[in-house]
Design a protein around this motif. Structure first.
Motif, PDB file in Angstrom:
ATOM      1  N   TYR A 124      -5.125   1.702   3.719  1.00  0.00           N
ATOM      2  CA  TYR A 124      -4.567   2.984   3.299  1.00  0.00           C
ATOM      3  C   TYR A 124      -3.091   3.174   3.657  1.00  0.00           C
ATOM      4  N   GLY A 125      -2.472   2.192   4.276  1.00  0.00           N
ATOM      5  CA  GLY A 125      -1.040   2.293   4.556  1.00  0.00           C
ATOM      6  C   GLY A 125      -0.693   3.035   5.828  1.00  0.00           C
ATOM      7  N   SER A 158       0.814  -1.211   0.000  1.00  0.00           N
ATOM      8  CA  SER A 158       0.000   0.000   0.000  1.00  0.00           C
ATOM      9  C   SER A 158       0.849   1.262   0.000  1.00  0.00           C
ATOM     10  N   ASP A 187      -7.698   0.024  -2.042  1.00  0.00           N
ATOM     11  CA  ASP A 187      -7.647   0.377  -0.624  1.00  0.00           C
ATOM     12  C   ASP A 187      -8.481  -0.579   0.217  1.00  0.00           C
ATOM     13  N   LEU A 217      -6.034  -3.623   0.505  1.00  0.00           N
ATOM     14  CA  LEU A 217      -4.740  -3.430   1.166  1.00  0.00           C
ATOM     15  C   LEU A 217      -4.789  -2.465   2.350  1.00  0.00           C
TER      16      LEU A 217
END
Length: 455
Positions: free
Chosen positions: A297-298, A73, A292, A295
């Protein structure tokens, strides 16, 4: 290796992780950096035993997916999060390091219990700071977070405090965890005299702070936590009590009461409506971005930036642990988290002979209540303690399952002549310090190997 050196190698990892856990709960400066670095330093300098393993396959799968999803991500989808130490890759590296030390240390049971004890001491420190605020009238919130939107609310009463937390709800969750820990100590590690009076003082004042915070979710968490601890204690003392029938009736009653409670005007107010709107907005964001949704949003910052673009300057903090996991690591992480939660519930909380000491009871109760407690604060994962509870509790659940398997009676046609079966007293084995934990682990391992040889 000398006896002192052996004792140190078995107890030091738990003591260090307990200290790190306390620092995270207290929200002291550099606590996350220490949480990121120190476990890996311990792993590289011999804290991990040879042949050790992470003893919960569901938890391993959850951590592995979260790390992989976060890495893809922030590298591919949200590269602006790469430079921040709060990105989910850094968080998962810290969590995996902590988990490796807990599950693969020289004495995993001791390490897990001391880590949970550290979470208790951190919560006790938060309570002490809050008590000091009430006594002196000096509030930390306007000093530490002058721009927080709860400053005026905290200053409206001498008895409304938040210690080192920027939000009343986040603070109340810590107090709920403290209440559960204190009740666990009362039931599973009873004392008399001044120590018992001190526990009652902490318990009652913490409950008073929760009530004054007006956090309904935290109050429900306190009541539910005490009820779960009572159930564990009854089943510890009377293994055949509270069986399937009681579970069905009790569960049905809880669902009914919860339905009435959550549809009442006490809950259905502006705050609840705002949380519902946040949930709907977040789900629409995920529906519009399949990558998103898969994975995450990081980082929480990347999610907040995307939410601001989509909906403007409105409140979009998740206020829901399950939603927060999905936003951070994707829907697969949510499924894996639910699997871990069910694994802990079925293998740790529901067995007839629960492996219960106060730390295990504390960890089990918190993990079982995570879906409830997770709707109280604005963000649960931001403080990282959720992962520590999961790492320590999954180890203790695995340890308990191994001991129950080792002490299960062997059919009479397979039982070797003259051999005595282990007694039920092992189900109450505990490890508060290194030597006792050593005996506990070795005893369980001995019986497991012995049964394996007989088969």
């Amino acid at each position: 290796m000398s006896r002192a050196a052996l004792r140190y190698s078995r107890t030091a990892p738990g003591t260090i992780l307990g200290l790190l856990a306390a620092l995270l709960v207290l929200r002291l400066p550099l606590s996350f950096l220490l949480f990121l670095v120190v476990p890996w330093l311990m792993a590289l300098t011999g804290a991990i035993a040879r042949g050790g393993r992470v003893r919960s396959l569901p938890f391993m799968a959850l951590l592995g997916w979260c790390l992989a999803a976060a890495a893809v991500s922030i590298v591919v989808v949200h590269p602006d999060a790469v430079s921040g130490t709060g990105n989910n890759v850094a968080i998962m590296i810290a969590v995996i390091g902590c988990t490796l030390v807990v599950h693969r240390s020289q004495a995993p049971g001791v390490t897990a219990r001391r880590t949970l004890a550290g979470l208790y001491w951190g919560a006790l420190g938060v309570w002490l700071i809050a008590l000091g605020e009430m006594v002196t009238g000096i509030k930390l919130l306007p000093i530490l977070y002058p721009d927080a939107n709860t400053v005026s609310y905290v200053q409206s009463s001498r008895f409304i405090v938040s210690a080192t937390y920027p939000n009343i709800n986040d603070f109340s969750v810590v107090l709920t965890m403290l209440v559960i820990a204190v009740v666990a100590k009362m039931l599973f590690d009873p004392v008399r005299g001044r120590k018992n009076a001190g526990r009652w003082f902490v318990l009652l004042t913490a409950l008073f702070m929760v009530v004054m915070s007006t956090s309904r979710g935290a109050l429900v968490g306190c009541l539910a936590g005490v009820a779960l601890l009572i159930v564990l204690n009854v089943r510890r003392l009377h293994p055949h009590a509270l069986g399937v029938r009681a579970g069905l009736f009790g569960g049905g009653l809880i669902v009914f009461v919860a339905a009435v409670f959550f549809t009442s005007s006490y809950v259905q107010d502006h705050s609840t409506a705002t949380r519902g709107q946040i949930f709907n907005n977040a789900m629409s964001m995920l529906a519009g971005s399949p990558v998103d949704a898969l994975l995450g949003y990081g980082s929480l910052t990347s999610y907040q930036n995307a939410a601001k673009v989509a909906f403007g300057d409105v409140l979009m903090d998740p206020h829901n642990l399950l939603l927060e996991i999905t936003l951070n690591y994707g829907v697969i992480a949510l499924v894996l988290f639910i699997v871990v939660w069910l694994w802990v519930l079925l293998r740790g909380f529901l067995p007839r002979r629960p492996m219960v000491d106060w730390q295990t009871a504390f960890g089990l109760t918190i993990v079982v209540l995570l879906p409830v407690l997770g709707v109280v604060p604005s963000s649960t994962l931001r403080y990282h303690v959720t992962w520590i509870y999961l790492a320590a509790t999954t180890l203790l659940v695995a340890e308990g399952a191994e001991i129950r398997s080792a002490t299960r009676p062997v059919p009479s046609d397979q039982e070797p002549a003259g051999r005595e079966l282990p007694g039920p007293e092992l189900s109450g084995a505990t490890a508060a310090d290194g030597d006792l934990g050593h005996a506990h682990d070795d005893h369980a391992r001995h019986h497991a190997e012995h049964h394996s040889d007989q088969r």
